[in-house]
Scaffold this motif. Structure first.
Motif, mmCIF file in Angstrom:
data_model
loop_
_atom_site.group_PDB
_atom_site.id
_atom_site.type_symbol
_atom_site.label_atom_id
_atom_site.label_comp_id
_atom_site.label_asym_id
_atom_site.label_seq_id
_atom_site.Cartn_x
_atom_site.Cartn_y
_atom_site.Cartn_z
ATOM 1 N N SER A 36 0.823 -1.211 0.000
ATOM 2 C CA SER A 36 0.000 0.000 0.000
ATOM 3 C C SER A 36 0.855 1.258 0.000
ATOM 4 O O SER A 36 0.562 2.229 -0.713
ATOM 5 C CB SER A 36 -0.930 0.005 1.213
ATOM 6 N N LYS A 37 1.908 1.260 0.814
ATOM 7 C CA LYS A 37 2.783 2.436 0.848
ATOM 8 C C LYS A 37 3.395 2.706 -0.526
ATOM 9 O O LYS A 37 3.435 3.852 -0.985
ATOM 10 C CB LYS A 37 3.883 2.234 1.889
ATOM 11 N N GLU A 38 3.858 1.641 -1.165
ATOM 12 C CA GLU A 38 4.454 1.807 -2.493
ATOM 13 C C GLU A 38 3.418 2.265 -3.506
ATOM 14 O O GLU A 38 3.688 3.156 -4.330
ATOM 15 C CB GLU A 38 5.088 0.491 -2.940
ATOM 16 N N ARG A 39 2.229 1.662 -3.452
ATOM 17 C CA ARG A 39 1.210 1.990 -4.454
ATOM 18 C C ARG A 39 0.660 3.391 -4.245
ATOM 19 O O ARG A 39 0.429 4.117 -5.232
ATOM 20 C CB ARG A 39 0.070 0.952 -4.388
ATOM 21 N N ALA A 68 -2.640 -1.680 6.285
ATOM 22 C CA ALA A 68 -3.722 -2.271 5.496
ATOM 23 C C ALA A 68 -3.621 -3.788 5.587
ATOM 24 O O ALA A 68 -2.528 -4.353 5.499
ATOM 25 C CB ALA A 68 -3.644 -1.823 4.040
ATOM 26 N N THR A 69 -4.761 -4.447 5.777
ATOM 27 C CA THR A 69 -4.830 -5.904 5.777
ATOM 28 C C THR A 69 -6.110 -6.331 5.080
ATOM 29 O O THR A 69 -7.087 -5.583 5.032
ATOM 30 C CB THR A 69 -4.831 -6.491 7.206
ATOM 31 N N VAL A 70 -6.078 -7.542 4.539
ATOM 32 C CA VAL A 70 -7.271 -8.140 3.945
ATOM 33 C C VAL A 70 -7.457 -9.494 4.613
ATOM 34 O O VAL A 70 -6.527 -10.300 4.679
ATOM 35 C CB VAL A 70 -7.142 -8.294 2.418
ATOM 36 N N PHE A 80 -9.391 -4.006 5.624
ATOM 37 C CA PHE A 80 -9.105 -2.916 6.561
ATOM 38 C C PHE A 80 -7.942 -2.092 6.033
ATOM 39 O O PHE A 80 -6.917 -2.621 5.630
ATOM 40 C CB PHE A 80 -8.739 -3.461 7.947
ATOM 41 N N TYR A 81 -8.115 -0.774 6.043
ATOM 42 C CA TYR A 81 -7.014 0.126 5.722
ATOM 43 C C TYR A 81 -7.242 1.436 6.463
ATOM 44 O O TYR A 81 -8.376 1.891 6.656
ATOM 45 C CB TYR A 81 -6.904 0.384 4.206
ATOM 46 N N GLU A 82 -6.174 2.013 6.929
ATOM 47 C CA GLU A 82 -6.242 3.284 7.652
ATOM 48 C C GLU A 82 -4.944 4.035 7.412
ATOM 49 O O GLU A 82 -3.869 3.575 7.802
ATOM 50 C CB GLU A 82 -6.467 3.043 9.142
ATOM 51 N N TRP A 83 -5.039 5.210 6.761
ATOM 52 C CA TRP A 83 -3.853 5.945 6.352
ATOM 53 C C TRP A 83 -3.985 7.434 6.653
ATOM 54 O O TRP A 83 -5.075 8.008 6.545
ATOM 55 C CB TRP A 83 -3.588 5.775 4.851
#
Length: 354
Positions: A36-39, A68-70, A80-83
């Motif tokens: 997620s960080k890279e994307r 982030a997790t799935v 779940f994702y929280e940024w």
């Protein structure tokens, strides 16, 4: 509940094309934080926004904090994702005499599954305020935010598609024409994001732990009493509200504090459902750790009694696998009571442990 030693069909691996995770019963998880960080950095860097005489460039992701997790539980996809994101932008007004290059920030304080994409807060700021910079700031607010939202929507879409692959596996007979297993795709974006708690509520407990089914499981019971310097209402809310649990645990939490409602805390390492809720008096739960045998739950009861200057909490947990007892004893103190004290300053005194 899965019955020990009685050949529960959820454990019959022959019923699966790949002989793993029978009927998708087990909780499986993929960590998508690094991806997620890279994307997010790729999607939100080098964006050019041009319209009429305005030209702006979002050229850098300055901050990218979160996770982030799935997860798959009983065939339900839980994303779940929280940024927290901070982007740096520059802009110019092409027909301006000064041709100054203005600089500012785009702040996204909470990109999470709790909000639809058009509800995500995006703030625009400018480093130095003047007539031109304020005009550019307004342009970024009206035009630039929509561009950013589209990029965020693409990230969410790719997260669900990429990390759902092979997470929810096909049941027997669900194969493609070429003989390969079919893979279920995640629910629509809106359904997945707005009905997360409904998915978690699928984690139901049909029976409390019993010793008379299948092979006997060696279990123990734990009782402890802790006194907190707060009201019973404060302590009850701390233990039943997901935002407060997330604060003291430092991890994602989803809680439906109603009878029969599910809870999912410490990022899914602890989950179960509420059996009884009496505000300021009692919390009763079926409760398990993620690594316990599939389908096995203990029972946790927390009785609250408010005194003149404090509230006494008596915890009783029955059905703890004997091999987990020592760790359970220590972890209630470390991950619940001490964390609550540090975060909310309630203070405590250990009154009794049995």
């Amino acid at each position: 509940m899965a019955k020990w030693g009685e050949g529960d069909p959820r454990w019959i691996v022959e019923e699966r094309p790949d002989a793993t995770n029978v009927n998708n019963w087990h909780w499986t998880e993929k960590n998508a934080t690094n991806w997620s960080k890279e994307r997010l950095t790729q999607l939100l860097s080098g964006i050019k926004i041009k319209k009429d005489q305005f030209e702006c460039d979002i050229y850098k992701v300055d901050e990218c904090f979160g996770e982030a997790t799935v997860n798959n539980r009983k065939g339900k996809l839980i994303v779940f994702y929280e940024w927290r994101l901070v982007l740096i932008w520059t802009g110019i007004i092409l027909d301006s005499d000064s041709e100054l290059d203005h600089k500012g920030k785009i702040t996204i304080p909470n990109l999470s599954e709790e909000n639809d994409i058009d509800e995500i807060e995006i703030t625009i700021s400018i480093d130095e305020s003047n007539d031109e910079s304020e005009t550019l700031k307004e342009f970024m607010y009206n035009v630039g935010r929509d561009v950013v939202r589209k990029k965020l929507a693409l990230y969410i879409k790719e997260l669900k598609e990429e990390y759902s692959k092979n997470l929810i596996l096909p049941l027997k007979g669900e194969v493609n024409a070429d003989g390969s297993p079919k893979v279920k795709q995640p629910a629509s974006s809106a359904a997945t994001e707005t009905n997360l708690l409904n998915s978690i509520n699928a984690v139901k407990v049909s029976d409390s732990p019993k010793s008379d089914v299948g092979c006997k499981l060696d279990v123990k019971s734990l009782t402890m009493t802790v006194e907190f310097n707060c009201t019973a209402n404060d302590l009850y809310n701390t233990l039943t509200r997901d935002n407060m649990i997330a604060l003291f645990s430092g991890a994602p939490a989803k809680v439906d504090a109603t009878r029969g409602g599910a809870f999912w805390i410490y990022g899914g390492n602890i989950y179960g459902q509420f059996e009884e809720l009496i505000p300021e008096k009692r919390i009763k739960q079926t409760w398990r750790l993620k690594n316990w045998p599939s389908g096995y739950f203990s029972e946790v009861t927390m009785d609250l009694e408010q005194n003149r200057c404090s509230t006494q909490l008596k915890l009783t947990q029955t059905g703890i696998p004997a091999s987990e007892f020592d760790g359970m004893h220590a972890n209630w103190h470390r991950y619940y009571w001490q964390s609550i004290i540090r975060k909310f300053g309630f203070g405590s005194t250990l009154a009794d442990i049995l």
